[in-house]
Design an enzyme around this catalytic site. Structure first.
Site, PDB file in Angstrom:
ATOM      1  CE  LYS A  65      -4.059  -1.882   2.410  1.00 37.38           C
ATOM      2  NZ  LYS A  65      -5.009  -1.667   3.507  1.00 37.38           N
ATOM      3  CG  ASP A  99      -8.453   0.314   3.983  1.00 33.57           C
ATOM      4  OD1 ASP A  99      -9.266  -0.503   3.501  1.00 33.57           O
ATOM      5  OD2 ASP A  99      -7.231   0.093   4.061  1.00 33.57           O
TER       6      ASP A  99
HETATM    7  P1  NAP Z   1      -0.473  -2.705  10.630  1.00 35.89           P
HETATM    8  O1  NAP Z   1      -0.213  -1.529   9.769  1.00 35.89           O
HETATM    9  O2  NAP Z   1       0.540  -3.800  10.719  1.00 35.89           O
HETATM   10  O3  NAP Z   1      -0.754  -2.146  12.133  1.00 35.89           O
HETATM   11  C1  NAP Z   1      -0.936  -3.048  13.188  1.00 35.89           C
HETATM   12  C2  NAP Z   1      -1.424  -2.298  14.419  1.00 35.89           C
HETATM   13  O4  NAP Z   1      -1.748  -3.276  15.418  1.00 35.89           O
HETATM   14  C3  NAP Z   1      -0.380  -1.360  15.038  1.00 35.89           C
HETATM   15  O5  NAP Z   1      -1.051  -0.261  15.606  1.00 35.89           O
HETATM   16  C4  NAP Z   1       0.221  -2.254  16.120  1.00 35.89           C
HETATM   17  O6  NAP Z   1       0.781  -1.528  17.207  1.00 35.89           O
HETATM   18  C5  NAP Z   1      -1.000  -2.975  16.607  1.00 35.89           C
HETATM   19  N1  NAP Z   1      -0.691  -4.228  17.293  1.00 35.89           N
HETATM   20  C6  NAP Z   1      -0.205  -5.365  16.724  1.00 35.89           C
HETATM   21  N2  NAP Z   1      -0.066  -6.316  17.672  1.00 35.89           N
HETATM   22  C7  NAP Z   1      -0.448  -5.757  18.868  1.00 35.89           C
HETATM   23  C8  NAP Z   1      -0.525  -6.237  20.210  1.00 35.89           C
HETATM   24  N3  NAP Z   1      -0.173  -7.490  20.522  1.00 35.89           N
HETATM   25  N4  NAP Z   1      -0.986  -5.390  21.152  1.00 35.89           N
HETATM   26  C9  NAP Z   1      -1.358  -4.124  20.846  1.00 35.89           C
HETATM   27  N5  NAP Z   1      -1.297  -3.610  19.595  1.00 35.89           N
HETATM   28  C10 NAP Z   1      -0.842  -4.418  18.613  1.00 35.89           C
HETATM   29  O7  NAP Z   1      -1.834  -3.432  10.223  1.00 35.89           O
HETATM   30  P2  NAP Z   1      -3.118  -2.778   9.519  1.00 35.89           P
HETATM   31  O8  NAP Z   1      -3.000  -2.916   8.056  1.00 35.89           O
HETATM   32  O9  NAP Z   1      -3.354  -1.426  10.105  1.00 35.89           O
HETATM   33  O10 NAP Z   1      -4.274  -3.803   9.977  1.00 35.89           O
HETATM   34  C11 NAP Z   1      -4.717  -3.830  11.318  1.00 35.89           C
HETATM   35  C12 NAP Z   1      -5.949  -4.749  11.404  1.00 35.89           C
HETATM   36  O11 NAP Z   1      -7.007  -4.169  10.633  1.00 35.89           O
HETATM   37  C13 NAP Z   1      -5.711  -6.145  10.815  1.00 35.89           C
HETATM   38  O12 NAP Z   1      -6.403  -7.089  11.599  1.00 35.89           O
HETATM   39  C14 NAP Z   1      -6.337  -6.061   9.436  1.00 35.89           C
HETATM   40  O13 NAP Z   1      -6.798  -7.316   8.955  1.00 35.89           O
HETATM   41  C15 NAP Z   1      -7.503  -5.125   9.720  1.00 35.89           C
HETATM   42  N6  NAP Z   1      -7.968  -4.398   8.530  1.00 35.89           N
HETATM   43  C16 NAP Z   1      -9.276  -4.548   8.220  1.00 35.89           C
HETATM   44  C17 NAP Z   1      -9.791  -3.870   7.139  1.00 35.89           C
HETATM   45  C18 NAP Z   1     -11.231  -4.043   6.826  1.00 35.89           C
HETATM   46  O14 NAP Z   1     -11.651  -3.622   5.745  1.00 35.89           O
HETATM   47  N7  NAP Z   1     -12.036  -4.626   7.714  1.00 35.89           N
HETATM   48  C19 NAP Z   1      -8.972  -3.026   6.369  1.00 35.89           C
HETATM   49  C20 NAP Z   1      -7.627  -2.888   6.724  1.00 35.89           C
HETATM   50  C21 NAP Z   1      -7.143  -3.593   7.817  1.00 35.89           C
HETATM   51  P3  NAP Z   1       2.337  -1.090  17.185  1.00 35.89           P
HETATM   52  O15 NAP Z   1       2.391   0.166  16.371  1.00 35.89           O
HETATM   53  O16 NAP Z   1       2.656  -0.888  18.611  1.00 35.89           O
HETATM   54  O17 NAP Z   1       3.095  -2.229  16.554  1.00 35.89           O
END
Ligand code: NAP
Length: 264
Positions: A65, A99
C-alpha cells in the site's frame, strides 16, 4: 471483458474476488477480478504493466500500500494517509484510500452519527485511515497505540487529534461516542486491546478485524449495551467505494455483502 485485480502478498485467501465478481454479476458486467502476488521491488513496473494491459482497476493490500502510493498520482486523502489501496487507470494511474470510506460508510450504514469524540486504537495502516476519516467527518480523534510514539506522530498530522498508549483507555473512552479497533489484536485469537471495564452503552464500536467476525471486543461491547459493527462491514464498504470509483455507478450492496459473508 474488463479485468480488475488485487495485488498483495499473500492474496491466496482474499475474499475480494467473490465480493467484486458478485457485483459484476448483479450489474450484468462482463468482468473478472483476479489476484496477483508481485515480486518485491517490482511495483513501478506492475503499475505500468497493468496500465499498458488495460487493467480497469487494482486493489492493493499488504505489503504494497505504501509502495504504490509512491509510484502513482494520489488523491489528497490517500496522500495524507500515505497509503493506497485502490488504483484507477482512467486518465492515468491514480491512487485512492478506500479504507477511510470503509470506516465512515460502515458507521453511516448503521445509523451512527460521526460527531463528538472518536477513539482509534492502532496507528498502522487501518488506524491512519480511520483517524483521518473520522477527523474529516468533524470528530475529535484520540489515537491510542501500543507504541506510543506512533500514536503521537499520527496525532500530530490529524486535525484535532490527541494521542496516548493503551493503559489510559478507560478514562479516554469515558466520554467517547465511537471506538475503532484498528489493531490486529483479536485476529485468529480471543484477545482484545480494550478492557471490558472501559466499554459502555454510549459507544458504537467498529472492529476492523474480520477473522473472526465475532471478536472478543465486539462480544464484550455487546454485553455492555454498545452498538457493534463487525469488520466485514468495513471490508464491504472499502470494496463498494472502489467499485464506485472504477465504474462510476452505485454498487449492488446486497449482492456484495452476501458474497463477502459467504466467503468469510
Ligand atoms: P499494521 O499496519 O501492521 O498495524 C498493526 C497495528 O496493530 C499497530 O497499531 C500495532 O501496534 C497494533 N498491534 C499489533 N499487535 C499488537 C498487540 N499485541 N498489542 C497491541 N497492539 C498491537 O496493520 P493494519 O494494516 O493497520 O491492519 C490492522 C488490522 O485491521 C488487521 O487485523 C487487518 O486485517 C484489519 N484491517 C481490516 C480492514 C477491513 O476492511 N475490515 C482493512 C484494513 C485492515 P504497534 O504500532 O505498537 O506495533
Amino acid at each position: 471483458m474488463q479485468v480488475f485485480g488485487l495485488i498483495g502478498n499473500p492474496v491466496e485467501h482474499s475474499v475480494s474476488p467473490p465480493m467484486h465478481e458478485a457485483a459484476y454479476g448483479a450489474c450484468g458486467m462482463d468482468a473478472r477480478y483476479v489476484t496477483f502476488e508481485p515480486k518485491p521491488g517490482s511495483i513501478g513496473r506492475v503499475v505500468d504493466g497493468a496500465s499498458a494491459l488495460g487493467i480497469a482497476g487494482l486493489n492493493v493490500t499488504i505489503p504494497f500500500k505504501e509502495d504504490v502510493a509512491r509510484v502513482v498520482e494520489t488523491d489528497p486523502l490517500a496522500e495524507r494517509i500515505g497509503a493506497v489501496n485502490t488504483v484507477s487507470f482512467e486518465g492515468g494511474p491514480t491512487g485512492y484510500n478506500t479504507d477511510a470510506a470503509g470506516v465512515v460508510r460502515a458507521f453511516e450504514h448503521h445509523g451512527v452519527e460521526r460527531s463528538g469524540q472518536a477513539v482509534v486504537v492502532g496507528a498502522g495502516g487501518a488506524g491512519r485511515a480511520a483517524a483521518f476519516a473520522l477527523a474529516d467527518e468533524g470528530m475529535d480523534v484520540h489515537v491510542a497505540n501500543r507504541t506510543v510514539e506512533r500514536a503521537e506522530s499520527l496525532a500530530a498530522v490529524v486535525p484535532n487529534a490527541s494521542s496516548g498508549g493503551l493503559d489510559d483507555l478507560r478514562s479516554v473512552l469515558a466520554d467517547a461516542d465511537i471506538l475503532v479497533n484498528a489493531t490486529s489484536v483479536g485476529m485468529e485469537s480471543d484477545e482484545t486491546p480494550v478492557p471490558k471495564a472501559a466499554l459502555h452503552d454510549g459507544l458504537a464500536v467498529l472492529d476492523a478485524v474480520y477473522a473472526p467476525l465475532d471478536t472478543r471486543l465486539l462480544t464484550e461491547a455487546g454485553e455492555v449495551g454498545a452498538k457493534t459493527i463487525d469488520g466485514a462491514w468495513m471490508l464491504l464498504f472499502q470494496g463498494i467505494e472502489a467499485f464506485e470509483i472504477w465504474t462510476g455507478r452505485n454498487a449492488p450492496l446486497e449482492a456484495m455483502n452476501a458474497a463477502l459473508r459467504d466467503a468469510l
